[in-house]
Structures are given as structure tokens and as C-alpha cells.
Design a protein around this motif. Structure first.
Motif, PDB file in Angstrom:
ATOM      1  N   ALA A 140      19.516 -18.947   9.908  1.00 10.05           N
ATOM      2  CA  ALA A 140      18.794 -19.685  11.347  1.00 10.05           C
ATOM      3  C   ALA A 140      18.447 -18.663  11.672  1.00 10.05           C
ATOM      4  CB  ALA A 140      20.374 -19.952  12.578  1.00 10.05           C
ATOM      5  N   ALA A 141      17.589 -17.497  11.163  1.00 13.06           N
ATOM      6  CA  ALA A 141      17.039 -16.193  11.687  1.00 13.06           C
ATOM      7  C   ALA A 141      15.731 -17.024  11.166  1.00 13.06           C
ATOM      8  CB  ALA A 141      16.608 -15.105  10.879  1.00 13.06           C
ATOM      9  N   PRO A 142      14.370 -16.572  12.680  1.00 17.96           N
ATOM     10  CA  PRO A 142      13.015 -16.640  12.570  1.00 17.96           C
ATOM     11  C   PRO A 142      12.049 -17.171  11.284  1.00 17.96           C
ATOM     12  CG  PRO A 142      13.437 -16.288  14.487  1.00 17.96           C
ATOM     13  CD  PRO A 142      14.900 -16.574  13.501  1.00 17.96           C
ATOM     14  N   VAL A 143      12.901 -15.524  11.396  1.00 12.07           N
ATOM     15  CA  VAL A 143      12.150 -14.955  10.677  1.00 12.07           C
ATOM     16  C   VAL A 143      12.816 -13.763   9.844  1.00 12.07           C
ATOM     17  CG1 VAL A 143       9.838 -13.073  11.244  1.00 12.07           C
ATOM     18  CG2 VAL A 143       9.616 -14.609  12.335  1.00 12.07           C
ATOM     19  N   ARG A 144      11.656 -14.066   8.670  1.00 15.61           N
ATOM     20  CA  ARG A 144      12.126 -13.763   6.979  1.00 15.61           C
ATOM     21  C   ARG A 144      11.417 -12.731   6.484  1.00 15.61           C
ATOM     22  NH1 ARG A 144      13.807 -17.158   3.845  1.00 15.61           N
ATOM     23  NH2 ARG A 144      16.050 -17.729   4.498  1.00 15.61           N
ATOM     24  N   LEU A 145      11.521 -11.153   6.958  1.00 19.52           N
ATOM     25  CA  LEU A 145      10.446 -10.299   5.846  1.00 19.52           C
ATOM     26  C   LEU A 145      11.682  -9.849   4.300  1.00 19.52           C
ATOM     27  CD1 LEU A 145       9.055  -8.966   8.733  1.00 19.52           C
ATOM     28  CD2 LEU A 145       8.526 -10.157   7.411  1.00 19.52           C
ATOM     29  N   GLN A 146      10.874  -9.424   3.926  1.00 19.73           N
ATOM     30  CA  GLN A 146      11.149  -8.839   2.298  1.00 19.73           C
ATOM     31  C   GLN A 146      10.463  -7.417   2.391  1.00 19.73           C
ATOM     32  OE1 GLN A 146      11.430 -11.085  -1.317  1.00 19.73           O
ATOM     33  NE2 GLN A 146      10.388  -9.432  -2.299  1.00 19.73           N
ATOM     34  N   VAL A 147      10.948  -6.311   2.137  1.00 20.66           N
ATOM     35  CA  VAL A 147      10.588  -5.218   2.066  1.00 20.66           C
ATOM     36  C   VAL A 147      11.154  -4.061   1.096  1.00 20.66           C
ATOM     37  CG1 VAL A 147      10.525  -2.936   3.429  1.00 20.66           C
ATOM     38  CG2 VAL A 147      11.051  -5.437   5.069  1.00 20.66           C
ATOM     39  N   SER A 148      10.075  -3.875   0.389  1.00 24.72           N
ATOM     40  CA  SER A 148       9.818  -2.571  -0.319  1.00 24.72           C
ATOM     41  C   SER A 148       9.151  -1.094  -0.138  1.00 24.72           C
ATOM     42  CB  SER A 148       9.599  -3.301  -1.772  1.00 24.72           C
ATOM     43  OG  SER A 148       7.841  -3.917  -1.668  1.00 24.72           O
ATOM     44  N   ALA A 149       9.617  -0.608  -1.227  1.00 25.98           N
ATOM     45  CA  ALA A 149       8.376   0.992  -0.879  1.00 25.98           C
ATOM     46  C   ALA A 149       7.057   1.044  -1.665  1.00 25.98           C
ATOM     47  CB  ALA A 149       9.464   1.824  -1.743  1.00 25.98           C
ATOM     48  N   ALA A 150       5.406   1.614  -0.510  1.00 26.65           N
ATOM     49  CA  ALA A 150       5.145   1.226  -1.333  1.00 26.65           C
ATOM     50  C   ALA A 150       4.623   2.702  -1.813  1.00 26.65           C
ATOM     51  CB  ALA A 150       3.848   0.656  -0.058  1.00 26.65           C
ATOM     52  N   PRO A 151       3.103   3.467  -2.416  1.00 24.13           N
ATOM     53  CA  PRO A 151       2.971   4.400  -2.577  1.00 24.13           C
ATOM     54  C   PRO A 151       2.680   5.005  -1.725  1.00 24.13           C
ATOM     55  CG  PRO A 151       1.975   2.948  -4.120  1.00 24.13           C
ATOM     56  CD  PRO A 151       3.098   1.910  -3.869  1.00 24.13           C
ATOM     57  N   ALA A 152       2.736   6.605  -1.052  1.00 25.07           N
ATOM     58  CA  ALA A 152       2.267   6.802   0.406  1.00 25.07           C
ATOM     59  C   ALA A 152       0.593   8.010  -0.275  1.00 25.07           C
ATOM     60  CB  ALA A 152       3.729   8.563   0.209  1.00 25.07           C
ATOM     61  N   SER A 153       0.240   6.989   0.795  1.00 20.09           N
ATOM     62  CA  SER A 153      -0.853   8.364   1.186  1.00 20.09           C
ATOM     63  C   SER A 153      -0.984   9.404   0.810  1.00 20.09           C
ATOM     64  CB  SER A 153      -2.052   7.833   1.456  1.00 20.09           C
ATOM     65  OG  SER A 153      -2.180   6.738   2.232  1.00 20.09           O
ATOM     66  N   PRO A 154      -1.845  10.640   0.738  1.00 18.02           N
ATOM     67  CA  PRO A 154      -2.098  12.174   0.019  1.00 18.02           C
ATOM     68  C   PRO A 154      -2.611  12.784   1.317  1.00 18.02           C
ATOM     69  CG  PRO A 154      -3.670  11.083  -0.687  1.00 18.02           C
ATOM     70  CD  PRO A 154      -3.383  10.115  -0.358  1.00 18.02           C
ATOM     71  N   ARG A 155      -1.037  13.789   2.110  1.00 21.39           N
ATOM     72  CA  ARG A 155      -1.252  14.223   2.888  1.00 21.39           C
ATOM     73  C   ARG A 155      -2.528  14.758   3.275  1.00 21.39           C
ATOM     74  NH1 ARG A 155       2.948  15.798   6.916  1.00 21.39           N
ATOM     75  NH2 ARG A 155       3.935  15.191   4.809  1.00 21.39           N
ATOM     76  N   SER A 156      -3.385  14.421   4.810  1.00 21.34           N
ATOM     77  CA  SER A 156      -4.684  14.901   4.515  1.00 21.34           C
ATOM     78  C   SER A 156      -4.686  16.389   5.778  1.00 21.34           C
ATOM     79  CB  SER A 156      -5.816  13.918   4.709  1.00 21.34           C
ATOM     80  OG  SER A 156      -5.655  13.300   6.069  1.00 21.34           O
ATOM     81  N   THR A 157      -5.172  17.755   5.394  1.00 24.79           N
ATOM     82  CA  THR A 157      -5.597  18.057   6.875  1.00 24.79           C
ATOM     83  C   THR A 157      -6.505  18.166   7.361  1.00 24.79           C
ATOM     84  OG1 THR A 157      -5.693  19.979   5.099  1.00 24.79           O
ATOM     85  CG2 THR A 157      -3.443  20.018   5.633  1.00 24.79           C
ATOM     86  N   LEU A 158      -7.277  19.211   7.692  1.00 21.97           N
ATOM     87  CA  LEU A 158      -8.599  19.847   8.364  1.00 21.97           C
ATOM     88  C   LEU A 158      -9.548  19.694   7.250  1.00 21.97           C
ATOM     89  CD1 LEU A 158      -8.301  21.191  11.908  1.00 21.97           C
ATOM     90  CD2 LEU A 158      -8.889  18.940  11.305  1.00 21.97           C
ATOM     91  N   ALA A 159      -8.934  21.114   6.543  1.00 20.35           N
ATOM     92  CA  ALA A 159      -9.924  21.217   5.375  1.00 20.35           C
ATOM     93  C   ALA A 159     -10.069  20.281   4.198  1.00 20.35           C
ATOM     94  CB  ALA A 159      -8.783  21.994   4.544  1.00 20.35           C
ATOM     95  N   GLY A 160      -8.999  19.030   3.899  1.00 20.90           N
ATOM     96  CA  GLY A 160      -8.514  17.745   3.152  1.00 20.90           C
ATOM     97  C   GLY A 160      -7.779  17.322   2.893  1.00 20.90           C
ATOM     98  N   PRO A 161      -8.077  16.426   1.918  1.00 19.86           N
ATOM     99  CA  PRO A 161      -6.387  16.363   1.539  1.00 19.86           C
ATOM    100  C   PRO A 161      -5.792  17.479   0.001  1.00 19.86           C
ATOM    101  CG  PRO A 161      -8.455  14.928   0.135  1.00 19.86           C
ATOM    102  CD  PRO A 161      -8.730  15.678   1.546  1.00 19.86           C
ATOM    103  N   LEU A 162      -4.006  17.535   0.647  1.00 15.18           N
ATOM    104  CA  LEU A 162      -3.889  17.860  -0.252  1.00 15.18           C
ATOM    105  C   LEU A 162      -2.990  17.952  -1.309  1.00 15.18           C
ATOM    106  CD1 LEU A 162      -1.129  19.706   2.889  1.00 15.18           C
ATOM    107  CD2 LEU A 162      -3.523  20.612   1.662  1.00 15.18           C
ATOM    108  N   GLU A 163      -3.194  18.038  -2.245  1.00 18.26           N
ATOM    109  CA  GLU A 163      -2.930  17.937  -3.724  1.00 18.26           C
ATOM    110  C   GLU A 163      -1.461  18.083  -4.282  1.00 18.26           C
ATOM    111  OE1 GLU A 163      -4.822  16.705  -6.045  1.00 18.26           O
ATOM    112  OE2 GLU A 163      -6.725  17.392  -5.022  1.00 18.26           O
ATOM    113  N   ASP A 164      -1.091  16.991  -4.838  1.00 16.98           N
ATOM    114  CA  ASP A 164       0.504  16.901  -4.362  1.00 16.98           C
ATOM    115  C   ASP A 164       1.751  17.167  -3.456  1.00 16.98           C
ATOM    116  OD1 ASP A 164      -0.463  16.903  -7.356  1.00 16.98           O
ATOM    117  OD2 ASP A 164       0.155  18.818  -7.945  1.00 16.98           O
TER     118      ASP A 164
END
Length: 329
Positions: free
Chosen positions: A213-237
Motif C-alpha cells: 500500500a506504500a505510494p513510494v518505493r525507493l531502492q537504496v545502495s551504497a555509492a562511492p564517496a567523493s574525496p574529502r576536500s579542504t582549503l588546500a585541496g582534496p585529501l588523498e586517501d
């Protein structure tokens, strides 16, 4: 023309009968005129302003447009994790929706009821209080965690919790496709959510899509996370904010869609991203020449040298006379 008019009249009569049984108003097929006209939705009768507040916006324009305004606040919503390894991603996405709901204002009610069976929590793990507070702003004082042994008890607790106005949302987490979770059970949960005006999230792990009876069904899975960024630029690993792949399996608009959303735990907002290592699919060329036709008939070629008989077979001259080919006289 007469048949078309009769068919439309039959459809309208059926819609009125279904609305009378469910206690709701039938949907309006045509869009209302400009102004504050009456908007009729499934179970909702309100003006344009009230109809807009009846949906929880995710903040992602593409997803909200595909869902005709967002997720319904007073309804049962299914969140599916196709496999067991998607349990954490599906639960995190539901908690992010709860954080959006509490951020938008739930009339001062911030408590959340989380219900599930013990076998599921033994497999996927129990909620971790410091993580819930850091990522979703849900303190342990505002969480009522209710693990039960049997599915019947979980459904009963969910129905009773959906009756209470003290909860901003109710989460029912189940595993697989149990026979007891049928159309009748989901209709009862959906009806409770409509009566109290609060969402009930049906979180299903390792489950296949089935009629509910649910009007909405969403299928969710994990996705690759974006690199963490700082003022100096993205952090490796370095691992950035949590990301989810959301696929629309069922909605009021019946529009398909797939989105990759990143959850900002500092601002409690979603935004759509494209993973750094993802590549767009290249469509096949429409003007590619056809494959050449076969050059000719396929024939068998005789070996160049004389093939000797196997060692276990006698020469042709020494074979019995009745095995030799005879010539017609």
C-alpha cells in the motif's frame, strides 16, 4: 464516442467506490486553474500551499520533480536494500530523511521509534548511538529502540507507535519477504500514517519488490564517496561524506530515475553528485555500417597427406569382406 463516454463513467464510478472504502477523495486528473484552487490528491484535500507542505522535499530538484514534490509526509514509504550488504546504506538513508523531517519542523516532536526483529539486528547490527548523533543529529534520548522476537509483534508495535503523536516518524525494519507482511498489513500501516499525519518508513533488507500500500518505493545502495576536500585541496586517501544510489521503484508519477546523493552531516542536506571515477555510457553509433555478408558456401577440405588408420584398427585390405562396400552388378 458512446463507448468512450461509458468507459470514462465506469472508471469514475470505480474511483468513487474505492475512495469511499478507503475514506479518501478521488484524485483529480486535470490540473487546477491558476490561483488557490482545490488540489485533490490521494488522501489529501487542501489548497496549493497546504498541498506543498504535505511533502518532504529532499533538496535534490531532479528527485523531488520525479516524485511530484517529494516524499509524502503522512504515508507509508518503502526503502529497499536489495542485498544484505546494503543494510547500512538503506538505514542511513532513512535516518537522513528523518533528519530532514525533524529539521523542517514536526510541531516540536523530535522522538523517533525504530522497530525491528532480533534476527535482523543480529545480522545487520544494532544502531550506534554516537554515530546517530554525529551524522544525523539524533540523540539517544530521542530514540525509542524496540527489538522484538517475532514479526507479528513488530507489526503490532509499529501500528501502536503510528497512533501516537509524540513521534515525528516511525521506522519498521524487516528482512526478506515474509508472508505476514502482505497488502492488508501495509494498508493498515499506511492508514495509521494518514490518520496521525506522520510518516512510517518501511525499511526492508534483502527484499524483492512486491505489491504494498506504500505510494513510494525507493531502492537504496551504497555509492562511492567523493574525496574529502579542504582549503588546500582534496585529501588523498580520505573518505568524504556518505553517498547513496537511489533508484525510484514506485511513485505516484510512475517516472523512473536513478540519483547519486551525498549527505552533508554538518548542514543536514542532500545534494546530487557524480562519483569521481564514474564514466558516462557511450551509446552505440546509429550510422555504423552493417557487417559484410558471408563470402560463400562453407565446404569441407580433405587433408593434404594420407591419413593412416589408427593403431587398433586393421588395414582396409585385412577387414572382413562383409564390411567392404559392394558394387551393384
Amino acid at each position: 464516442m458512446a463507448r468512450t463516454a461509458m468507459a470514462q463513467e465506469t472508471i469514475c464510478a470505480l474511483r468513487r467506490k474505492i475512495a469511499r472504502i478507503e475514506g479518501t477523495l478521488p484524485e483529480r486528473l486535470a490540473a487546477p486553474d491558476e490561483g488557490d484552487g482545490l488540489v485533490l490528491r490521494r488522501g489529501i484535500s487542501a489548497t496549493r500551499q497546504a498541498a506543498a507542505s504535505a511533502f518532504l522535499e529532499t533538496g535534490v530538484s531532479g528527485l523531488d520533480a520525479a516524485l511530484a514534490g517529494g516524499l509524502p509526509r503522512a504515508a507509508l514509504t518503502e526503502i529497499h536494500g536489495k542485498e544484505t550488504r546494503d543494510a547500512g546504506a538503506a538505514a542511513g538513508f532513512v535516518l537522513a530523511l528523518v533528519a530532514l523531517l525533524r529539521k523542517s519542523g514536526s510541531q516540536g516532536r523530535n522522538a523517533v521509534c525504530w522497530i525491528g526483529t532480533m534476527d535482523l539486528f543480529r545480522e545487520a547490527g544494532c544502531p550506534y548511538a554516537p554515530g546517530l548523533e554525529k551524522l544525523f543529529g539524533l540523540s539517544p534520548d530521542n530514540l525509542l529502540f524496540s527489538p522484538v522476537e517475532h514479526l507479528a509483534d513488530a507489526l503490532w508495535v509499529a501500528e501502536e507507535a503510528a497512533r501516537l503523536k509524540d513521534f515525528s516518524a516511525v521506522i519498521l525494519e524487516l528482512r526478506g519477504n515474509p508472508a505476514r507482511l502482505d497488502l492488508t498489513a501495509t494498508r493498515r500501516l499506511h492508514r495509521r500514517a494518514q490518520e496521525i499525519g506522520r510518516p512510517v518508513f518501511l525499511l526492508r533488507e534483502a527484499a524483492l519488490a512486491e505489491p504494498t500500500a506504500a505510494p513510494v518505493r525507493l531502492q537504496v545502495s551504497a555509492a562511492p564517496a567523493s574525496p574529502r576536500s579542504t582549503l588546500a585541496g582534496p585529501l588523498e586517501d580520505a573518505i568524504g561524506h556518505p553517498a547513496f544510489t537511489v533508484v525510484i521503484g514506485k511513485s505516484r508519477t510512475a517516472l523512473p530515475g536513478q540519483f547519486v546523493l551525498e549527505w552533508n552531516s554538518d548542514a543536514f542536506t542532500f545534494h546530487e553528485i557524480r562519483p569521481a571515477r564514474s564514466r558516462a555510457l557511450v551509446p552505440a553509433s546509429g550510422h555504423r555500417p552493417h557487417l559484410p555478408a558471408t563470402g560463400g558456401a562453407i565446404v569441407a577440405l580433405r587433408p593434404a597427406g594420407k591419413v593412416s588408420a589408427p593403431s587398433d584398427q586393421p588395414p582396409r585390405k585385412e577387414r572382413p569382406a562383409h564390411r567392404r562396400s559392394r558394387r551393384a552388378s
